[in-house]
Design a protein around this motif. Structure first.
Motif, PDB file in Angstrom:
ATOM      1  N   ARG A  83      -4.345 -48.958 -42.474  1.00 49.22           N
ATOM      2  CA  ARG A  83      -5.403 -48.700 -41.485  1.00 49.22           C
ATOM      3  C   ARG A  83      -5.563 -47.193 -41.249  1.00 49.22           C
ATOM      4  O   ARG A  83      -6.689 -46.679 -41.136  1.00 49.22           O
ATOM      5  N   ALA A  84      -4.407 -46.479 -41.162  1.00 54.36           N
ATOM      6  CA  ALA A  84      -4.473 -45.033 -40.925  1.00 54.36           C
ATOM      7  C   ALA A  84      -5.184 -44.314 -42.077  1.00 54.36           C
ATOM      8  O   ALA A  84      -5.940 -43.361 -41.852  1.00 54.36           O
ATOM      9  N   MET A  85      -4.953 -44.789 -43.295  1.00 54.14           N
ATOM     10  CA  MET A  85      -5.600 -44.145 -44.439  1.00 54.14           C
ATOM     11  C   MET A  85      -7.116 -44.380 -44.414  1.00 54.14           C
ATOM     12  O   MET A  85      -7.900 -43.485 -44.749  1.00 54.14           O
ATOM     13  N   ASN A  87      -8.897 -44.839 -41.640  1.00 58.68           N
ATOM     14  CA  ASN A  87      -9.417 -43.969 -40.573  1.00 58.68           C
ATOM     15  C   ASN A  87      -9.529 -42.520 -41.037  1.00 58.68           C
ATOM     16  O   ASN A  87     -10.539 -41.848 -40.780  1.00 58.68           O
ATOM     17  N   SER A  88      -8.480 -42.031 -41.714  1.00 58.96           N
ATOM     18  CA  SER A  88      -8.527 -40.643 -42.206  1.00 58.96           C
ATOM     19  C   SER A  88      -9.653 -40.468 -43.228  1.00 58.96           C
ATOM     20  O   SER A  88     -10.324 -39.432 -43.238  1.00 58.96           O
ATOM     21  N   THR A  89      -9.843 -41.482 -44.069  1.00 64.18           N
ATOM     22  CA  THR A  89     -10.903 -41.380 -45.082  1.00 64.18           C
ATOM     23  C   THR A  89     -12.281 -41.323 -44.436  1.00 64.18           C
ATOM     24  O   THR A  89     -13.129 -40.500 -44.817  1.00 64.18           O
ATOM     25  N   VAL A  90     -12.518 -42.197 -43.443  1.00 62.29           N
ATOM     26  CA  VAL A  90     -13.822 -42.223 -42.768  1.00 62.29           C
ATOM     27  C   VAL A  90     -14.105 -40.878 -42.099  1.00 62.29           C
ATOM     28  O   VAL A  90     -15.175 -40.269 -42.288  1.00 62.29           O
ATOM     29  N   VAL A  91     -13.127 -40.399 -41.322  1.00 66.19           N
ATOM     30  CA  VAL A  91     -13.316 -39.134 -40.598  1.00 66.19           C
ATOM     31  C   VAL A  91     -13.493 -37.970 -41.568  1.00 66.19           C
ATOM     32  O   VAL A  91     -14.404 -37.134 -41.424  1.00 66.19           O
ATOM     33  N   THR A  92     -12.638 -37.922 -42.583  1.00 65.60           N
ATOM     34  CA  THR A  92     -12.664 -36.789 -43.513  1.00 65.60           C
ATOM     35  C   THR A  92     -13.949 -36.761 -44.342  1.00 65.60           C
ATOM     36  O   THR A  92     -14.565 -35.693 -44.508  1.00 65.60           O
ATOM     37  N   VAL A  93     -14.371 -37.916 -44.843  1.00 67.49           N
ATOM     38  CA  VAL A  93     -15.563 -37.946 -45.703  1.00 67.49           C
ATOM     39  C   VAL A  93     -16.821 -37.575 -44.912  1.00 67.49           C
ATOM     40  O   VAL A  93     -17.628 -36.733 -45.343  1.00 67.49           O
ATOM     41  N   ILE A  94     -17.001 -38.188 -43.725  1.00 67.70           N
ATOM     42  CA  ILE A  94     -18.207 -37.903 -42.932  1.00 67.70           C
ATOM     43  C   ILE A  94     -18.222 -36.439 -42.489  1.00 67.70           C
ATOM     44  O   ILE A  94     -19.260 -35.750 -42.586  1.00 67.70           O
ATOM     45  N   ALA A  95     -17.085 -35.932 -42.013  1.00 68.80           N
ATOM     46  CA  ALA A  95     -17.029 -34.531 -41.567  1.00 68.80           C
ATOM     47  C   ALA A  95     -17.263 -33.570 -42.735  1.00 68.80           C
ATOM     48  O   ALA A  95     -17.935 -32.547 -42.582  1.00 68.80           O
ATOM     49  N   LEU A 150     -14.325 -40.021 -26.247  1.00 69.49           N
ATOM     50  CA  LEU A 150     -12.917 -40.105 -26.621  1.00 69.49           C
ATOM     51  C   LEU A 150     -12.627 -41.446 -27.286  1.00 69.49           C
ATOM     52  O   LEU A 150     -13.277 -42.451 -27.007  1.00 69.49           O
ATOM     53  N   ASN A 151     -11.617 -41.448 -28.171  1.00 72.81           N
ATOM     54  CA  ASN A 151     -11.232 -42.663 -28.902  1.00 72.81           C
ATOM     55  C   ASN A 151     -12.370 -43.208 -29.755  1.00 72.81           C
ATOM     56  O   ASN A 151     -12.615 -44.414 -29.797  1.00 72.81           O
ATOM     57  N   THR A 152     -13.090 -42.304 -30.396  1.00 77.36           N
ATOM     58  CA  THR A 152     -14.096 -42.679 -31.387  1.00 77.36           C
ATOM     59  C   THR A 152     -13.931 -41.754 -32.597  1.00 77.36           C
ATOM     60  O   THR A 152     -13.309 -40.692 -32.507  1.00 77.36           O
ATOM     61  N   TYR A 153     -14.498 -42.164 -33.716  1.00 74.75           N
ATOM     62  CA  TYR A 153     -14.446 -41.301 -34.893  1.00 74.75           C
ATOM     63  C   TYR A 153     -15.136 -39.959 -34.634  1.00 74.75           C
ATOM     64  O   TYR A 153     -14.711 -38.914 -35.122  1.00 74.75           O
ATOM     65  N   TRP A 154     -16.226 -40.000 -33.841  1.00 75.56           N
ATOM     66  CA  TRP A 154     -16.996 -38.773 -33.601  1.00 75.56           C
ATOM     67  C   TRP A 154     -16.220 -37.743 -32.790  1.00 75.56           C
ATOM     68  O   TRP A 154     -16.535 -36.548 -32.822  1.00 75.56           O
ATOM     69  N   ALA A 155     -15.185 -38.186 -32.051  1.00 72.69           N
ATOM     70  CA  ALA A 155     -14.351 -37.240 -31.313  1.00 72.69           C
ATOM     71  C   ALA A 155     -13.622 -36.292 -32.251  1.00 72.69           C
ATOM     72  O   ALA A 155     -13.206 -35.201 -31.853  1.00 72.69           O
ATOM     73  N   LEU A 156     -13.434 -36.700 -33.498  1.00 66.85           N
ATOM     74  CA  LEU A 156     -12.806 -35.833 -34.492  1.00 66.85           C
ATOM     75  C   LEU A 156     -13.844 -35.217 -35.430  1.00 66.85           C
ATOM     76  O   LEU A 156     -13.737 -34.044 -35.811  1.00 66.85           O
ATOM     77  N   LYS A 236      -5.639 -48.326 -33.177  1.00 65.35           N
ATOM     78  CA  LYS A 236      -6.480 -48.770 -34.301  1.00 65.35           C
ATOM     79  C   LYS A 236      -7.256 -47.618 -34.936  1.00 65.35           C
ATOM     80  O   LYS A 236      -7.811 -47.763 -36.024  1.00 65.35           O
ATOM     81  N   LEU A 237      -7.325 -46.485 -34.236  1.00 61.38           N
ATOM     82  CA  LEU A 237      -8.094 -45.344 -34.756  1.00 61.38           C
ATOM     83  C   LEU A 237      -7.201 -44.186 -35.194  1.00 61.38           C
ATOM     84  O   LEU A 237      -7.703 -43.112 -35.530  1.00 61.38           O
ATOM     85  N   LYS A 238      -5.895 -44.392 -35.193  1.00 61.48           N
ATOM     86  CA  LYS A 238      -4.991 -43.296 -35.542  1.00 61.48           C
ATOM     87  C   LYS A 238      -5.162 -42.896 -37.009  1.00 61.48           C
ATOM     88  O   LYS A 238      -5.285 -43.738 -37.886  1.00 61.48           O
ATOM     89  N   THR A 239      -5.104 -41.587 -37.228  1.00 65.08           N
ATOM     90  CA  THR A 239      -5.211 -41.067 -38.595  1.00 65.08           C
ATOM     91  C   THR A 239      -3.802 -40.922 -39.197  1.00 65.08           C
ATOM     92  O   THR A 239      -2.796 -41.130 -38.521  1.00 65.08           O
TER      93      THR A 239
END
Length: 291
Positions: A83-85, A87-95, A150-156, A236-239
């Motif tokens: 799950r962490a991978m 989350n990291s992929t979603v945040v990293t790719v979009i950013a 807070l506690n959303t992908y967009w927060a990162l 559930k959103l931890k990277t």
């Protein structure tokens, strides 16, 4: 007299060749030692991932006596790394996509058009590189709390993109400024608009600079910890960096599991660097020379 001159030239030639040979040998030794110093931490991490805690402390630098994959499987399950991978992929790719696109769009305007306050805008964007990102944690936390982010992908995603934009604008602007304007003028004569020039000409021609920005941004976002720690509390959103922290508390650290989890976490960055290292070097050199 002539023989003496020939002898002197031969001696000078021998001295020059000897000097060059010594210089090449010293350079080779220096690069070899430097490479070993850079590679050894990764090698140590990988072999430590297959050791028990007892073996890790007794023989920290030796190869595992018995290679075990138990640490890998346990680390994957305990830290919920799947799950962490994601989350990291979603945040990293979009950013990363946002950073490259907005950086290229801004760089296009700054490098190809003349308008009032252009110099001020350039300085304004570059000042962003001087702001310590950790000094913005408190105001960003208050702001995101007030808007319910807070506690959303967009927060990162949004802070990552904002803090990486200055360096992306700087690199892509330097590269785009080196593209001959005759190409752009020919496109205008053919009836191509500004958006057409941007998407069909400037973006393809600026691939080396954008690749450099994308890879540097990917590495920074993938490994970022502080923003994720402050802005994300939902498990559930931890990277990935947050998931690694569960192996250590104030009293003890399970080094076997920690090393295994870190070995899993660095694999995507290694793959990214191996496949795109040539683009990194091209983009950095092109921006440095032509800018």
């Amino acid at each position: 007299m002539e023989q003496n001159n020939v002898l002197i030239e031969e001696i000078s030639s021998i001295k020059l060749r000897t000097k060059n040979a010594i210089f090449r040998a010293l350079k080779t030794i220096f690069l070899a030692v430097f490479s070993l110093l850079m590679i050894y931490p990764l090698y140590w991490l990988m072999i430590s991932a297959f050791k028990t805690n007892e073996e890790f402390f007794q023989f920290p630098y030796a190869l595992p006596r018995e290679w075990t994959f138990d640490n890998i499987t346990r680390a994957w399950e305990v830290a919920d790394m799947g799950r962490a991978m994601i989350n990291s992929t979603v945040v990293t790719v979009i950013a990363t996509v946002l950073t490259v696109f907005l950086g290229a769009l801004t760089a296009y305007a700054l490098s190809r058009f003349k308008f009032r306050f252009k110099g001020f805008l350039m300085v304004f964007f570059l000042l962003g590189m001087l702001i310590p990102i950790h000094s913005t944690l408190v105001p960003l936390f208050i702001l995101m709390n007030q808007v319910g982010m807070l506690n959303t992908y967009w927060a990162l995603i949004l802070p990552y993109t904002a803090f990486e934009l200055p360096i992306s604008i700087f690199l892509i602007t330097a590269y785009m400024a080196s593209i001959p304007k005759e190409i752009e003028e020919a496109a205008v004569m053919d009836g191509v608009g500004y958006w057409g020039i941007f998407f069909r000409m400037m973006l393809p021609l600026s691939v080396p600079a954008m690749s450099t920005v994308a890879i540097l941004a990917f590495l920074r976002y993938w490994n970022e910890f502080v923003f994720a720690l402050v802005f994300i509390n939902d498990s559930k959103l931890k990277t990935l960096p947050l998931s690694l922290s569960i192996f250590s508390d104030g009293y003890s650290t399970d080094y076997g599991l920690t090393m295994a989890a870190m070995a899993i976490a660095v694999i995507p960055t290694i793959i990214m660097y191996v496949f795109f290292q040539e683009q990194i070097m091209k983009g950095m050199v092109s921006g440095a020379v032509k800018g």
